[in-house]
Design an enzyme around this catalytic site. Structure first.
Site, PDB file in Angstrom:
ATOM      1  N   ARG A 243      -9.843  -6.908   3.747  1.00  0.00           N
ATOM      2  CA  ARG A 243     -10.355  -6.671   5.150  1.00  0.00           C
ATOM      3  C   ARG A 243     -11.954  -6.452   5.047  1.00  0.00           C
ATOM      4  O   ARG A 243     -12.638  -6.938   5.766  1.00  0.00           O
ATOM      5  CB  ARG A 243      -9.642  -5.682   5.651  1.00  0.00           C
ATOM      6  CG  ARG A 243      -8.450  -6.138   6.588  1.00  0.00           C
ATOM      7  CD  ARG A 243      -7.769  -4.711   7.346  1.00  0.00           C
ATOM      8  NE  ARG A 243      -6.898  -5.340   8.495  1.00  0.00           N
ATOM      9  CZ  ARG A 243      -5.708  -5.418   8.288  1.00  0.00           C
ATOM     10  NH1 ARG A 243      -5.216  -5.867   7.034  1.00  0.00           N
ATOM     11  NH2 ARG A 243      -5.104  -5.678   9.347  1.00  0.00           N
TER      12      ARG A 243
ATOM     13  N   ASP B 279      -1.323   1.732  -1.220  1.00  0.00           N
ATOM     14  CA  ASP B 279      -2.189   2.052  -0.181  1.00  0.00           C
ATOM     15  C   ASP B 279      -2.187   1.401   1.037  1.00  0.00           C
ATOM     16  O   ASP B 279      -3.300   1.347   1.451  1.00  0.00           O
ATOM     17  CB  ASP B 279      -3.648   2.166  -0.840  1.00  0.00           C
ATOM     18  CG  ASP B 279      -3.989   0.830  -1.588  1.00  0.00           C
ATOM     19  OD1 ASP B 279      -3.289  -0.252  -1.426  1.00  0.00           O
ATOM     20  OD2 ASP B 279      -4.960   0.612  -2.352  1.00  0.00           O
TER      21      ASP B 279
ATOM     22  N   HIS C  84      -3.855 -16.644   1.136  1.00  0.00           N
ATOM     23  CA  HIS C  84      -3.178 -15.478   1.865  1.00  0.00           C
ATOM     24  C   HIS C  84      -2.970 -15.963   3.310  1.00  0.00           C
ATOM     25  O   HIS C  84      -3.875 -16.847   3.841  1.00  0.00           O
ATOM     26  CB  HIS C  84      -4.078 -14.291   1.810  1.00  0.00           C
ATOM     27  CG  HIS C  84      -3.483 -12.819   2.458  1.00  0.00           C
ATOM     28  ND1 HIS C  84      -3.143 -13.038   3.600  1.00  0.00           N
ATOM     29  CD2 HIS C  84      -2.878 -12.015   1.591  1.00  0.00           C
ATOM     30  CE1 HIS C  84      -2.629 -11.849   3.705  1.00  0.00           C
ATOM     31  NE2 HIS C  84      -2.511 -11.020   2.374  1.00  0.00           N
TER      32      HIS C  84
ATOM     33  N   GLU D 230      -7.763   1.021   2.756  1.00  0.00           N
ATOM     34  CA  GLU D 230      -6.639   1.608   1.735  1.00  0.00           C
ATOM     35  C   GLU D 230      -7.166   2.959   1.291  1.00  0.00           C
ATOM     36  O   GLU D 230      -6.345   3.754   0.763  1.00  0.00           O
ATOM     37  CB  GLU D 230      -6.595   0.608   0.658  1.00  0.00           C
ATOM     38  CG  GLU D 230      -6.003  -0.767   1.009  1.00  0.00           C
ATOM     39  CD  GLU D 230      -6.786  -1.928   1.879  1.00  0.00           C
ATOM     40  OE1 GLU D 230      -7.921  -1.495   1.951  1.00  0.00           O
ATOM     41  OE2 GLU D 230      -6.187  -2.591   2.007  1.00  0.00           O
TER      42      GLU D 230
ATOM     43  N   GLU E  49       1.958   4.709  -8.132  1.00  0.00           N
ATOM     44  CA  GLU E  49       0.523   4.050  -8.068  1.00  0.00           C
ATOM     45  C   GLU E  49      -0.595   5.043  -7.435  1.00  0.00           C
ATOM     46  O   GLU E  49      -1.224   4.497  -6.498  1.00  0.00           O
ATOM     47  CB  GLU E  49      -0.043   2.623  -7.536  1.00  0.00           C
ATOM     48  CG  GLU E  49      -1.163   2.017  -7.951  1.00  0.00           C
ATOM     49  CD  GLU E  49      -1.401   0.662  -7.502  1.00  0.00           C
ATOM     50  OE1 GLU E  49      -1.766   0.465  -6.419  1.00  0.00           O
ATOM     51  OE2 GLU E  49      -0.826  -0.294  -8.170  1.00  0.00           O
TER      52      GLU E  49
ATOM     53  N   HIS F  88      -8.853 -11.864  -0.158  1.00  0.00           N
ATOM     54  CA  HIS F  88      -8.246 -11.623   1.232  1.00  0.00           C
ATOM     55  C   HIS F  88      -8.567 -10.098   1.829  1.00  0.00           C
ATOM     56  O   HIS F  88      -8.055  -9.949   3.111  1.00  0.00           O
ATOM     57  CB  HIS F  88      -6.644 -11.531   0.788  1.00  0.00           C
ATOM     58  CG  HIS F  88      -6.273 -10.243   0.067  1.00  0.00           C
ATOM     59  ND1 HIS F  88      -5.855  -9.227   0.712  1.00  0.00           N
ATOM     60  CD2 HIS F  88      -5.943 -10.067  -1.306  1.00  0.00           C
ATOM     61  CE1 HIS F  88      -5.674  -8.155   0.028  1.00  0.00           C
ATOM     62  NE2 HIS F  88      -5.577  -8.937  -1.161  1.00  0.00           N
TER      63      HIS F  88
HETATM   64  C1  UD1 Z   1      -2.235  -5.970   3.448  1.00  0.00           C
HETATM   65  C2  UD1 Z   1      -2.766  -4.655   3.365  1.00  0.00           C
HETATM   66  C3  UD1 Z   1      -3.701  -4.729   1.956  1.00  0.00           C
HETATM   67  C4  UD1 Z   1      -3.133  -5.375   0.876  1.00  0.00           C
HETATM   68  C5  UD1 Z   1      -2.689  -6.578   1.270  1.00  0.00           C
HETATM   69  C6  UD1 Z   1      -1.750  -7.471   0.167  1.00  0.00           C
HETATM   70  C7  UD1 Z   1      -2.861  -2.977   5.095  1.00  0.00           C
HETATM   71  C8  UD1 Z   1      -3.703  -2.375   5.994  1.00  0.00           C
HETATM   72  N1  UD1 Z   1      -3.394  -3.737   4.472  1.00  0.00           N
HETATM   73  O1  UD1 Z   1      -3.525  -6.509   4.006  1.00  0.00           O
HETATM   74  O2  UD1 Z   1      -3.922  -3.195   1.470  1.00  0.00           O
HETATM   75  O3  UD1 Z   1      -4.162  -5.862  -0.268  1.00  0.00           O
HETATM   76  O4  UD1 Z   1      -1.672  -6.700   2.308  1.00  0.00           O
HETATM   77  O5  UD1 Z   1      -1.803  -9.036   0.543  1.00  0.00           O
HETATM   78  O6  UD1 Z   1      -1.894  -2.593   4.708  1.00  0.00           O
HETATM   79  N2  UD1 Z   1       0.911 -12.827   7.270  1.00  0.00           N
HETATM   80  C9  UD1 Z   1       1.938 -13.732   7.463  1.00  0.00           C
HETATM   81  N3  UD1 Z   1       2.949 -13.779   6.612  1.00  0.00           N
HETATM   82  C10 UD1 Z   1       2.942 -12.864   5.542  1.00  0.00           C
HETATM   83  C11 UD1 Z   1       1.798 -11.964   5.411  1.00  0.00           C
HETATM   84  C12 UD1 Z   1       0.895 -11.848   6.320  1.00  0.00           C
HETATM   85  O7  UD1 Z   1       1.792 -14.604   8.499  1.00  0.00           O
HETATM   86  O8  UD1 Z   1       4.055 -12.866   4.778  1.00  0.00           O
HETATM   87  C13 UD1 Z   1      -0.280 -12.762   8.336  1.00  0.00           C
HETATM   88  C14 UD1 Z   1       0.172 -12.345   9.494  1.00  0.00           C
HETATM   89  O9  UD1 Z   1      -0.562 -12.928  10.866  1.00  0.00           O
HETATM   90  C15 UD1 Z   1      -0.521 -10.924   9.480  1.00  0.00           C
HETATM   91  C16 UD1 Z   1      -1.829 -11.149   8.691  1.00  0.00           C
HETATM   92  O10 UD1 Z   1      -1.334 -11.957   7.845  1.00  0.00           O
HETATM   93  O11 UD1 Z   1      -0.822 -10.403  10.811  1.00  0.00           O
HETATM   94  C17 UD1 Z   1      -2.392  -9.916   8.216  1.00  0.00           C
HETATM   95  O12 UD1 Z   1      -1.625  -8.943   7.500  1.00  0.00           O
HETATM   96  P1  UD1 Z   1      -1.569  -7.450   7.072  1.00  0.00           P
HETATM   97  O13 UD1 Z   1      -0.609  -7.024   6.412  1.00  0.00           O
HETATM   98  O14 UD1 Z   1      -1.819  -6.785   8.303  1.00  0.00           O
HETATM   99  O15 UD1 Z   1      -3.204  -7.557   6.324  1.00  0.00           O
HETATM  100  P2  UD1 Z   1      -3.399  -8.045   4.819  1.00  0.00           P
HETATM  101  O16 UD1 Z   1      -4.840  -8.349   4.778  1.00  0.00           O
HETATM  102  O17 UD1 Z   1      -2.267  -8.903   4.405  1.00  0.00           O
HETATM  103  N1  UDP Z   2       0.427 -13.137  -5.680  1.00  0.00           N
HETATM  104  C1  UDP Z   2       1.431 -13.828  -5.646  1.00  0.00           C
HETATM  105  N2  UDP Z   2       1.144 -14.999  -4.934  1.00  0.00           N
HETATM  106  C2  UDP Z   2       0.074 -15.305  -4.537  1.00  0.00           C
HETATM  107  C3  UDP Z   2      -1.276 -14.368  -4.856  1.00  0.00           C
HETATM  108  C4  UDP Z   2      -0.872 -13.235  -5.552  1.00  0.00           C
HETATM  109  O1  UDP Z   2       2.667 -13.389  -6.069  1.00  0.00           O
HETATM  110  O2  UDP Z   2      -0.225 -16.502  -3.889  1.00  0.00           O
HETATM  111  C5  UDP Z   2       0.594 -11.644  -6.405  1.00  0.00           C
HETATM  112  C6  UDP Z   2      -0.372 -11.542  -7.702  1.00  0.00           C
HETATM  113  O3  UDP Z   2       0.124 -11.760  -8.787  1.00  0.00           O
HETATM  114  C7  UDP Z   2      -0.205  -9.820  -7.539  1.00  0.00           C
HETATM  115  C8  UDP Z   2       0.107  -9.409  -6.159  1.00  0.00           C
HETATM  116  O4  UDP Z   2       0.376 -10.671  -5.384  1.00  0.00           O
HETATM  117  O5  UDP Z   2       0.977  -9.159  -8.326  1.00  0.00           O
HETATM  118  C9  UDP Z   2      -1.466  -9.004  -5.474  1.00  0.00           C
HETATM  119  O6  UDP Z   2      -1.194  -9.330  -4.051  1.00  0.00           O
HETATM  120  P1  UDP Z   2      -2.489  -9.119  -3.104  1.00  0.00           P
HETATM  121  O7  UDP Z   2      -3.631  -9.850  -3.953  1.00  0.00           O
HETATM  122  O8  UDP Z   2      -1.900  -9.721  -1.873  1.00  0.00           O
HETATM  123  O9  UDP Z   2      -2.805  -7.741  -2.615  1.00  0.00           O
HETATM  124  P2  UDP Z   2      -3.479  -6.462  -3.538  1.00  0.00           P
HETATM  125  O10 UDP Z   2      -3.122  -6.395  -4.812  1.00  0.00           O
HETATM  126  O11 UDP Z   2      -4.957  -6.770  -3.530  1.00  0.00           O
HETATM  127  O12 UDP Z   2      -3.342  -5.216  -2.622  1.00  0.00           O
END
Ligand code: UD1
Ligand code: UDP
Length: 384
Positions: A213, A99, A244, A135, A121, A211
């Site tokens: 939003r 999602d 995160h 999501e 999923e 983490h």
């Molecule tokens: C995204 C997903 C959310 C999911 C989450 C898992 C959307 C809208 N949201 O949210 O559904 O639960 O991922 O973790 O698709 N960043 C880094 N390096 C990384 C990853 C993230 O620097 O490897 C930073 C960047 O500044 C980026 C910010 O995190 O702009 C936010 O990342 P983003 O994918 O937009 O949102 P998440 O909160 O991670």
């Molecule tokens: N996870 C990971 N390292 C971390 C935190 C989470 O590998 O430091 C794994 C966790 O075990 C799970 C997945 O990431 O498999 C969940 O991702 P996240 O919580 O970012 O997203 P969500 O499931 O809420 O979309």
């Protein structure tokens, strides 16, 4: 149909990668498929870490991540980037997962090219369009686009049936349980050294992640305040929080939990370390979707730091509780689990409502069946 079926898996965030990796590997093993990966790179470091752990290499990488990315930039960059990829690769089927914005834009891009979409999923719902945000809307829209729906649980499949969704619905179990088969080991040694030094039997180690939003702002502040209170009240507690990389989360965690002796704010863990940390912890506090599925399989109680969840199965099984986002209630429920052995024992039971580790076999079989390469439709996953 002659020749191999070209199946392109499109993903971009950490959880999608963890949950698609075992499927990409399963498809890659089967002679009837050509398995391709297209990464959006919505997460850069957190995605690369998963690819490395599972030894996967992508054929395409859109590398879209920006430091302050918005829902619009993720969506438009994915949509535009996918044009060339789909024109060149011409897959027979595009698979998306879950999602995220990658999921939605990947599915829409495939639809624009009239390529059928399989949704892994599928069918999780809260029926509140702003929670989780964005999501709930992403997965609902992908439900309309997809022709093949791979629902982890029976209840997820029922949601799709109630919505009179078009296409085939398969109940497969969640692929995350497949992923866990290769990661959790009793003799595991952590790269993050603090995790080797923690006293998991003498102390009560809490794994924390937060983490989402919709928790940005006051809810996240209240959650962090709860964690602070829990640590101050309970000298036997150690909290491990792999933070995160989102700048919003980093700022909030650093400001409210930084500098506390028994709160370990560490960099995101690779998935093998994460699973082994959870397996050794006393309990899990989280707003993550994935952790809500993984912890019950390990017999770890979960307090869900959200107002609602699309994953009610563990709550029904009694191993997870919806703690909400208010300080008082989170502290109260955690205190109960720390101090009341009966309450703890009630929740610390290994259950597997989300899968049996064979989801990827069912999904690969279902794709083969759909393309006429297999006579029998795969049997549905039944939670025991
Ligand atoms: C995204 C997903 C959310 C999911 C989450 C898992 C959307 C809208 N949201 O949210 O559904 O639960 O991922 O973790 O698709 N960043 C880094 N390096 C990384 C990853 C993230 O620097 O490897 C930073 C960047 O500044 C980026 C910010 O995190 O702009 C936010 O990342 P983003 O994918 O937009 O949102 P998440 O909160 O991670
Ligand atoms: N996870 C990971 N390292 C971390 C935190 C989470 O590998 O430091 C794994 C966790 O075990 C799970 C997945 O990431 O498999 C969940 O991702 P996240 O919580 O970012 O997203 P969500 O499931 O809420 O979309």
């Amino acid at each position: 149909m002659s020749g191999k079926i070209r199946v392109m898996s499109v993903f971009g965030t950490r959880p999608e990668a963890i949950k698609m990796a075992p499927l990409v590997m399963e498809l890659g093993k089967r002679p009837e498929f050509e398995s391709l990966c297209c990464l959006t790179g919505q997460h850069r470091q957190m995605l690369d870490s998963v690819m490395e752990i599972f030894g996967l290499q992508a054929q395409y990488d859109l590398d879209i991540m920006e430091k302050q990315q918005t829902l619009s930039t993720i969506t438009t960059k994915t949509l535009l980037g996918m044009e060339r990829v789909l024109e060149e690769a011409k897959p027979d089927l595009v698979l998306v997962h879950g999602d995220t914005s990658t999921t939605f834009a990947g599915a829409l891009a495939a639809f624009y090219h009239k390529i059928p979409v399989g949704h892994v999923e599928a069918g999780l719902r809260t029926y509140d369009r702003y929670s989780p945000f964005p999501e709930e809307m992403n997965r609902t829209l992908v439900g309309d686009i997809a022709s093949l729906h791979f629902s982890p649980t029976r209840a997820n499949g029922e949601n799709l049936r109630k919505e009179a969704i078009r296409g085939e619905i398969f109940i497969t179990g969640n692929t995350v349980i497949d992923a866990m088969k290769t990661t959790v080991r009793p003799d595991f040694v952590f790269e993050e050294d603090i995790l080797n030094r923690l006293d998991y039997s003498g102390r009560k180690v809490i794994t924390l992640t937060c983490h989402r939003r919709e928790n940005y702002g006051q809810p996240m502040e209240d959650i962090m305040t709860a964690v602070r209170t829990i640590v101050e009240e309970n000298p036997e507690v150690e909290v491990v929080y792999p933070v995160h990389l989102s700048p919003v989360v980093q700022e909030c965690a650093g400001r409210l939990l930084g500098g506390l002796d028994r709160v370990h704010l560490i960099a995101p863990l690779d998935v093998a370390q994460m699973h082994n940390l959870m397996a050794r912890s006393y309990l899990v506090l989280t707003d993550s979707g994935g952790l809500q599925e993984e912890a019950p399989a390990m017999g770890k109680p979960v307090l869900v730091l959200r107002r609602e969840t699309e994953r009610p199965e563990a709550i029904a099984a009694g191993t997870a509780k919806l703690a909400g986002v208010e300080t008082e209630r989170i502290v109260h429920l955690t205190r109960e689990l720390l101090r009341d052995p009966t309450a703890y024992a009630r929740m610390a039971r290994a259950v597997n409502p989300y899968g049996d580790g064979n989801a990827c076999l069912r999904i690969a079989d279902a794709i083969a069946w759909h393309f006429g390469l297999r006579k029998e439709r795969p049997e549905d996953f039944e939670a025991k």
